[in-house]
Design a protein around this motif. Structure first.
Motif, PDB file in Angstrom:
ATOM      1  N   VAL A 128      35.831  30.852   7.184  1.00 28.73           N
ATOM      2  CA  VAL A 128      36.281  29.460   7.131  1.00 28.73           C
ATOM      3  C   VAL A 128      35.312  28.608   7.932  1.00 28.73           C
ATOM      4  N   ILE A 129      34.927  27.491   7.356  1.00 32.47           N
ATOM      5  CA  ILE A 129      34.040  26.528   7.996  1.00 32.47           C
ATOM      6  C   ILE A 129      34.861  25.268   8.247  1.00 32.47           C
ATOM      7  N   CYS A 130      34.603  24.603   9.364  1.00 33.46           N
ATOM      8  CA  CYS A 130      35.279  23.342   9.650  1.00 33.46           C
ATOM      9  C   CYS A 130      34.233  22.240   9.817  1.00 33.46           C
ATOM     10  N   LEU A 131      34.447  21.141   9.119  1.00 32.49           N
ATOM     11  CA  LEU A 131      33.602  19.949   9.245  1.00 32.49           C
ATOM     12  C   LEU A 131      34.488  18.803   9.726  1.00 32.49           C
ATOM     13  N   ASN A 132      34.014  18.064  10.716  1.00 24.07           N
ATOM     14  CA  ASN A 132      34.760  16.942  11.288  1.00 24.07           C
ATOM     15  C   ASN A 132      34.162  15.618  10.842  1.00 24.07           C
TER      16      ASN A 132
ATOM     17  N   THR B 108      40.088   7.543   7.079  1.00 16.67           N
ATOM     18  CA  THR B 108      40.328   7.732   5.647  1.00 16.67           C
ATOM     19  C   THR B 108      39.184   8.537   5.035  1.00 16.67           C
ATOM     20  N   TRP B 109      39.489   9.203   3.948  1.00 14.90           N
ATOM     21  CA  TRP B 109      38.521  10.089   3.292  1.00 14.90           C
ATOM     22  C   TRP B 109      37.491   9.339   2.455  1.00 14.90           C
ATOM     23  N   GLU B 110      37.738   8.091   2.129  1.00 15.43           N
ATOM     24  CA  GLU B 110      36.869   7.377   1.193  1.00 15.43           C
ATOM     25  C   GLU B 110      35.431   7.211   1.679  1.00 15.43           C
ATOM     26  N   ASN B 111      35.203   7.264   2.984  1.00 17.98           N
ATOM     27  CA  ASN B 111      33.854   7.044   3.505  1.00 17.98           C
ATOM     28  C   ASN B 111      33.176   8.300   4.050  1.00 17.98           C
ATOM     29  N   ILE B 112      33.717   9.479   3.734  1.00 19.64           N
ATOM     30  CA  ILE B 112      33.072  10.688   4.253  1.00 19.64           C
ATOM     31  C   ILE B 112      31.663  10.812   3.680  1.00 19.64           C
ATOM     32  N   SER B 113      30.767  11.267   4.534  1.00 15.86           N
ATOM     33  CA  SER B 113      29.385  11.465   4.105  1.00 15.86           C
ATOM     34  C   SER B 113      28.692  12.390   5.094  1.00 15.86           C
ATOM     35  N   ASN B 114      27.442  12.681   4.816  1.00 12.09           N
ATOM     36  CA  ASN B 114      26.677  13.514   5.744  1.00 12.09           C
ATOM     37  C   ASN B 114      26.336  12.747   7.026  1.00 12.09           C
ATOM     38  N   ILE B 115      26.429  11.439   7.000  1.00 15.04           N
ATOM     39  CA  ILE B 115      26.102  10.618   8.168  1.00 15.04           C
ATOM     40  C   ILE B 115      27.207  10.673   9.220  1.00 15.04           C
ATOM     41  N   ASN B 116      28.466  10.769   8.770  1.00 13.17           N
ATOM     42  CA  ASN B 116      29.570  10.769   9.734  1.00 13.17           C
ATOM     43  C   ASN B 116      30.239  12.143   9.854  1.00 13.17           C
ATOM     44  N   CYS B 117      29.504  13.188   9.525  1.00  7.73           N
ATOM     45  CA  CYS B 117      30.011  14.555   9.589  1.00  7.73           C
ATOM     46  C   CYS B 117      29.440  15.279  10.801  1.00  7.73           C
ATOM     47  N   SER B 118      30.276  16.070  11.451  1.00  4.20           N
ATOM     48  CA  SER B 118      29.788  16.933  12.530  1.00  4.20           C
ATOM     49  C   SER B 118      30.371  18.330  12.332  1.00  4.20           C
TER      50      SER B 118
ATOM     51  N   ILE C  10      28.192  22.358  -0.509  1.00  2.00           N
ATOM     52  CA  ILE C  10      28.965  21.505   0.395  1.00  2.00           C
ATOM     53  C   ILE C  10      28.308  21.459   1.771  1.00  2.00           C
ATOM     54  N   MET C  11      27.964  22.632   2.285  1.00  2.80           N
ATOM     55  CA  MET C  11      27.348  22.696   3.607  1.00  2.80           C
ATOM     56  C   MET C  11      25.984  22.010   3.636  1.00  2.80           C
ATOM     57  N   ASN C  12      25.169  22.236   2.634  1.00  2.00           N
ATOM     58  CA  ASN C  12      23.857  21.581   2.596  1.00  2.00           C
ATOM     59  C   ASN C  12      23.995  20.069   2.563  1.00  2.00           C
ATOM     60  N   PHE C  13      24.962  19.575   1.808  1.00  2.00           N
ATOM     61  CA  PHE C  13      25.155  18.135   1.732  1.00  2.00           C
ATOM     62  C   PHE C  13      25.618  17.560   3.072  1.00  2.00           C
ATOM     63  N   PHE C  14      26.694  18.104   3.619  1.00  2.79           N
ATOM     64  CA  PHE C  14      27.285  17.514   4.813  1.00  2.79           C
ATOM     65  C   PHE C  14      26.495  17.760   6.087  1.00  2.79           C
ATOM     66  N   THR C  15      25.701  18.788   6.130  1.00  2.00           N
ATOM     67  CA  THR C  15      24.960  19.088   7.361  1.00  2.00           C
ATOM     68  C   THR C  15      23.492  18.699   7.259  1.00  2.00           C
ATOM     69  N   SER C  16      23.151  17.903   6.293  1.00  4.87           N
ATOM     70  CA  SER C  16      21.748  17.514   6.094  1.00  4.87           C
ATOM     71  C   SER C  16      21.303  16.371   7.002  1.00  4.87           C
ATOM     72  N   ASN C  17      22.195  15.893   7.841  1.00  8.48           N
ATOM     73  CA  ASN C  17      21.874  14.781   8.723  1.00  8.48           C
ATOM     74  C   ASN C  17      21.868  15.248  10.177  1.00  8.48           C
ATOM     75  N   ALA C  18      21.152  14.574  11.001  1.00 14.33           N
ATOM     76  CA  ALA C  18      21.059  14.936  12.424  1.00 14.33           C
ATOM     77  C   ALA C  18      22.412  14.876  13.129  1.00 14.33           C
TER      78      ALA C  18
ATOM     79  N   LEU D 150      23.671  26.664  12.233  1.00 11.04           N
ATOM     80  CA  LEU D 150      24.661  26.859  11.192  1.00 11.04           C
ATOM     81  C   LEU D 150      24.438  28.198  10.498  1.00 11.04           C
ATOM     82  N   PRO D 151      25.520  28.828  10.051  1.00  6.73           N
ATOM     83  CA  PRO D 151      25.350  30.081   9.316  1.00  6.73           C
ATOM     84  C   PRO D 151      24.608  29.829   8.010  1.00  6.73           C
ATOM     85  N   ASN D 152      23.818  30.789   7.572  1.00  3.72           N
ATOM     86  CA  ASN D 152      23.171  30.636   6.258  1.00  3.72           C
ATOM     87  C   ASN D 152      23.828  31.534   5.222  1.00  3.72           C
ATOM     88  N   ILE D 153      24.780  32.346   5.666  1.00  3.32           N
ATOM     89  CA  ILE D 153      25.570  33.157   4.749  1.00  3.32           C
ATOM     90  C   ILE D 153      27.031  32.971   5.147  1.00  3.32           C
ATOM     91  N   TYR D 154      27.867  32.745   4.167  1.00  2.00           N
ATOM     92  CA  TYR D 154      29.286  32.574   4.404  1.00  2.00           C
ATOM     93  C   TYR D 154      29.998  33.777   3.811  1.00  2.00           C
TER      94      TYR D 154
END
Length: 172
Positions: free
Chosen positions: A141-145, A150-160, A117-125, A132-136
């Motif tokens: 708990v990790i938070c991604l914004n 709506t959830w339908e368009n979530i991606s690594n591009i609009n994640c922070s 999950i983290m590799n996918f969502f944080t793979s974008n600038a 980012l932590p490399n061990i969880y």
């Protein structure tokens, strides 16, 4: 803004179990650390609209500890086998089909799906330059914004990156 929280289950008995990974119980240390994290979530006024949890014993026990510090009576809780032995694609599909006024989701799950999950969502600038932590650790708990409604368009591009609570450091 949408927030996805991903939590690793509490520390569990790795060697002291019947050999059935699904039925492993959490340790006393796991209870203590999860309680610390739950209190930090409460202090930060974090709430959840829905919680998806793996059906394994240790994730259910982790949820029970969270419930002692957080008011989860009105939270929809869904057991999802994909959080135990599924893959990233199945989890992403589930998230993309969430409708309604759901803004904050918690996933209680296991490694290696957290790393996926983290590799996918944080793979974008757009994930910003935060280290980012490399061990969880267990109970962390990790938070991604997502700057979306709506959830339908979530991606690594609009994640922070939204933060990380590690029971060993308890910062968020």
């Amino acid at each position: 803004m949408l927030k996805l929280f991903v939590m690793r289950h509490a520390d569990s008995h790795v060697h002291d179990h019947s050999g059935d990974d699904f039925c492993r119980e959490i340790t006393t240390n796991g209870i203590i650390k999860t309680d610390l994290v739950a209190k930090e979530l409460f202090n930060q006024k974090v709430y959840f609209d829905i919680i998806f949890t793996s059906p394994s014993k240790r994730t259910k026990q982790t949820l029970q500890i969270l419930n002692k510090s957080l008011d989860l009576k009105k939270v929809k809780i869904v057991e999802d086998r994909n959080l135990y032995d599924g893959n990233l694609e199945s989890i992403l599909l589930k998230l993309k089909y969430i409708n309604g006024d759901v803004k904050n989701i918690l996933l209680i799950t296991h490694e290696p799906i957290i790393i996926e999950i983290m590799n996918f969502f944080t793979s974008n600038a757009n994930s910003n330059s935060t280290k980012l932590p490399n061990i969880y650790n267990t109970s962390s708990v990790i938070c991604l914004n997502f700057q979306l409604d709506t959830w339908e368009n979530i991606s690594n591009i609009n994640c922070s990156w939204g933060g990380h609570i590690d029971p060993d450091t308890v910062k968020f």
